[in-house]
Structures are given as C-alpha cells and as structure tokens.
Write a protein that holds these residues in place. Structure first.
Motif, short mmCIF file in Angstrom:
data_model
loop_
_atom_site.label_atom_id
_atom_site.label_comp_id
_atom_site.label_asym_id
_atom_site.label_seq_id
_atom_site.Cartn_x
_atom_site.Cartn_y
_atom_site.Cartn_z
N VAL A 209 31.71 26.30 83.50
CA VAL A 209 30.78 25.81 82.50
C VAL A 209 29.55 26.71 82.51
O VAL A 209 29.19 27.26 83.55
CB VAL A 209 30.40 24.33 82.76
CG1 VAL A 209 31.62 23.43 82.58
CG2 VAL A 209 29.80 24.13 84.15
N ARG A 210 28.96 26.90 81.34
CA ARG A 210 27.81 27.82 81.20
C ARG A 210 26.57 26.99 80.89
O ARG A 210 26.42 26.49 79.77
CB ARG A 210 28.08 28.82 80.07
CG ARG A 210 29.44 29.53 80.16
CD ARG A 210 29.62 30.47 78.96
NE ARG A 210 29.43 29.80 77.69
CZ ARG A 210 30.39 29.20 76.99
NH1 ARG A 210 31.64 29.22 77.39
NH2 ARG A 210 30.10 28.60 75.84
N VAL A 211 25.71 26.82 81.88
CA VAL A 211 24.60 25.88 81.73
C VAL A 211 23.27 26.61 81.86
O VAL A 211 22.99 27.24 82.89
CB VAL A 211 24.72 24.76 82.79
CG1 VAL A 211 23.54 23.80 82.66
CG2 VAL A 211 26.04 24.01 82.63
N GLY A 212 22.46 26.54 80.79
CA GLY A 212 21.15 27.18 80.80
C GLY A 212 20.02 26.17 80.88
O GLY A 212 19.41 25.96 81.93
N SER A 213 19.72 25.54 79.74
CA SER A 213 18.51 24.71 79.65
C SER A 213 18.49 23.53 80.62
O SER A 213 17.42 23.12 81.06
CB SER A 213 18.29 24.24 78.21
OG SER A 213 19.47 23.70 77.68
N ALA A 214 19.63 22.99 80.99
CA ALA A 214 19.62 21.87 81.95
C ALA A 214 19.16 22.34 83.33
O ALA A 214 18.76 21.53 84.16
CB ALA A 214 21.01 21.24 82.04
N ILE A 215 19.19 23.64 83.56
CA ILE A 215 18.70 24.18 84.84
C ILE A 215 17.28 24.75 84.66
O ILE A 215 16.36 24.42 85.41
CB ILE A 215 19.63 25.28 85.37
CG1 ILE A 215 21.02 24.71 85.70
CG2 ILE A 215 19.02 25.96 86.61
CD1 ILE A 215 22.07 25.76 86.02
N PHE A 216 17.11 25.59 83.65
CA PHE A 216 15.85 26.35 83.53
C PHE A 216 14.84 25.72 82.57
O PHE A 216 13.74 26.22 82.41
CB PHE A 216 16.15 27.78 83.06
CG PHE A 216 16.88 28.60 84.08
CD1 PHE A 216 16.21 29.09 85.20
CD2 PHE A 216 18.21 28.93 83.93
CE1 PHE A 216 16.86 29.87 86.14
CE2 PHE A 216 18.88 29.70 84.87
CZ PHE A 216 18.21 30.17 85.98
N GLY A 217 15.24 24.63 81.90
CA GLY A 217 14.35 24.03 80.91
C GLY A 217 14.61 24.64 79.53
O GLY A 217 15.30 25.65 79.39
N THR A 218 14.02 24.00 78.53
CA THR A 218 14.22 24.46 77.16
C THR A 218 13.63 25.86 76.97
O THR A 218 12.51 26.11 77.41
CB THR A 218 13.55 23.50 76.17
OG1 THR A 218 13.80 22.17 76.61
CG2 THR A 218 14.09 23.68 74.77
N ARG A 219 14.39 26.73 76.34
CA ARG A 219 13.90 28.09 76.09
C ARG A 219 12.88 28.11 74.96
O ARG A 219 13.02 27.40 73.99
CB ARG A 219 15.07 29.02 75.75
CG ARG A 219 15.99 29.30 76.91
CD ARG A 219 17.18 30.15 76.50
NE ARG A 219 18.07 29.41 75.59
CZ ARG A 219 19.06 28.63 76.02
NH1 ARG A 219 19.29 28.47 77.28
NH2 ARG A 219 19.80 27.99 75.15
N GLY A 220 11.83 28.93 75.15
CA GLY A 220 10.76 28.95 74.16
C GLY A 220 11.15 29.60 72.86
O GLY A 220 12.18 30.19 72.72
#
Ligand code: PLP
Length: 220
Positions: A209-220
């Motif tokens: 699974v490819r998880v970004g915002s749930a780890i690093f927060g919402t991208r600006g």
C-alpha cells in the motif's frame, strides 16, 4: 504533526486489516509516500523503522534521496509517478522499484538502461483501471498483452500491477479488477491502496500500500 506516531498508527491499521481478512500481516508492505516532504520529516520516519519510500518525481527524488541514503543504505525507493523516457536513466540509477511501466517505449528504454547500468530494478505495470483520460497507465483490456510484451519483446520481468482508482468512485471494483488482471497476466504483486482506502485494498489482496498523507499530513 508527528509523522513517526502516524507511522505506528498506519502500521497497526495495516496489521489489523490483514488479520481481519485472514491474511498474514507480513504479506502487506508499506510504501511511505514522501513526495513534497522535506528531509527532516522523512528522517523521523526512517528513525521510526520505515525503510521503504515512494516518490512521484525523478528530479525531486534525485535531489532528496542520495543524501538520506548515505545514512541509511538499505532504503528501498519506489517510483510511483509516471516516467518520461528522457528521465529513464536517472530513474534506473536511483530507484529500486519502478511501479509505472505503462507503454512499450518506456519498457524498452528501462530495459536498455538496466543493461547499461547493470542494475536490476523491480518493475510493476500501471493499469488505468478507471480508463480516465488524464491518468497514466495501460488500459485493462491491453494489460495482459502488454505484460507479455514486457517479458517477450523487452526482456523484462514484471513483478506486479499498480493502480490509482478514480478519486470519486468506490475503489473496491478497481482493486478487484487489478487482482483479476494480475491473475490473468501471471503476476504476483498488487500495489494498491492509499491513505483513504488502504484497508479496503488489503481486503482485495494488496501486497503493498502507498500511504502519504496519513503519515506525513496533508500536502500543501
Ligand atoms: C501521492 C500518491 C500516493 C499517496 O497518496 P495519499 O493519499 O497521500 O496517501 C499514492 N500513490 C501515488 C501514485 C501517489 O501519487
């Protein structure tokens, strides 16, 4: 924002989603998507034990990762954004996995670069399961034949399939379609599921699974 705490939470959710459908949790690997994220936050997630990361742009990754890799040589980098042939040499040099093989030209150039650089990169074919015009990926109908051409014409081993379902649709049918195409093409791995739907994807057999915002927060 506490990316290392978020990382633990996401890992627990992955384990639970796997157990809930009777799968072994180790079957599902987490690709932490660090596009647009600075080195400091990434370092905290590395310190939290995460060594597999995804980036969607070759140039951004080339600026960020060589430095980070010096300290942690066993980092595994996935390219999850579409690749242009003129960046293929850099991509093969930098990435361990390219998830976005989706046309003959790019397959051919990746094959040539792997030979030239004597480097094996693990490869996934991206499938445009929603047949969206603006989205990269091979159409579902062409997938099996394209995987065959990757093997036979371009000499590439294809490890898995990857998809990004349309944002405004129930992702379940897209995950089911990707799994079906993987079976037909004789491909083992399924890269599917992002922050909003990785638990659903695990239910449909995602192996990563490819998880970004749930780890690093919402991208600006
Ligand atoms: C950005 C991105 C992700 C991660 O998305 P989130 O919703 O932030 O988890 C996953 N896959 C691809 C291809 C992406 O571009």
């Amino acid at each position: 924002m506490d990316p290392d705490k978020n990382l633990d939470l996401v890992k627990r959710k992955i384990s639970k989603a796997a157990r809930d459908v009777g799968r072994i949790e180790d079957e599902v690997s987490l690709v932490a998507v660090s596009k647009t994220i600075g080195a400091e936050a990434i370092q905290r997630v590395i310190a939290g034990g995460q060594h597999v990361f995804g980036e969607n742009r070759v140039q951004e990754a080339a600026a960020k990762w060589p430095g980070l890799k010096v300290e942690t040589p066993d980092i595994v980098l996935h390219l999850i954004g579409s690749l242009q042939s003129n960046k293929a040499a850099d991509a093969v040099a930098l990435f361990d996995v390219i998830e976005t093989v989706d046309r003959d030209r790019i397959a051919r150039v990746i094959g040539e670069e792997m030979k030239k650089q004597q480097k094996a990169v693990r490869l996934y074919v991206q499938v445009n399961t929603g047949e969206e015009e603006q989205k990269a990926g091979i159409t579902p109908k062409e997938t099996v034949r394209f995987v065959e051409r990757c093997r036979e014409t371009h000499g590439l081993e294809i490890e898995g399939l990857m998809c990004i379902p349309p944002i405004d649709e129930n992702p379940g049918p897209h995950f089911a379609l990707l799994r079906q195409l993987a079976r037909e093409a004789g491909v083992q791995k399924l890269s599917m599921g992002m922050s909003d739907d990785f638990e659903i994807a695990i239910g449909f057999g995602a192996t990563s699974v490819r998880v970004g915002s749930a780890i690093f927060g919402t991208r600006g």
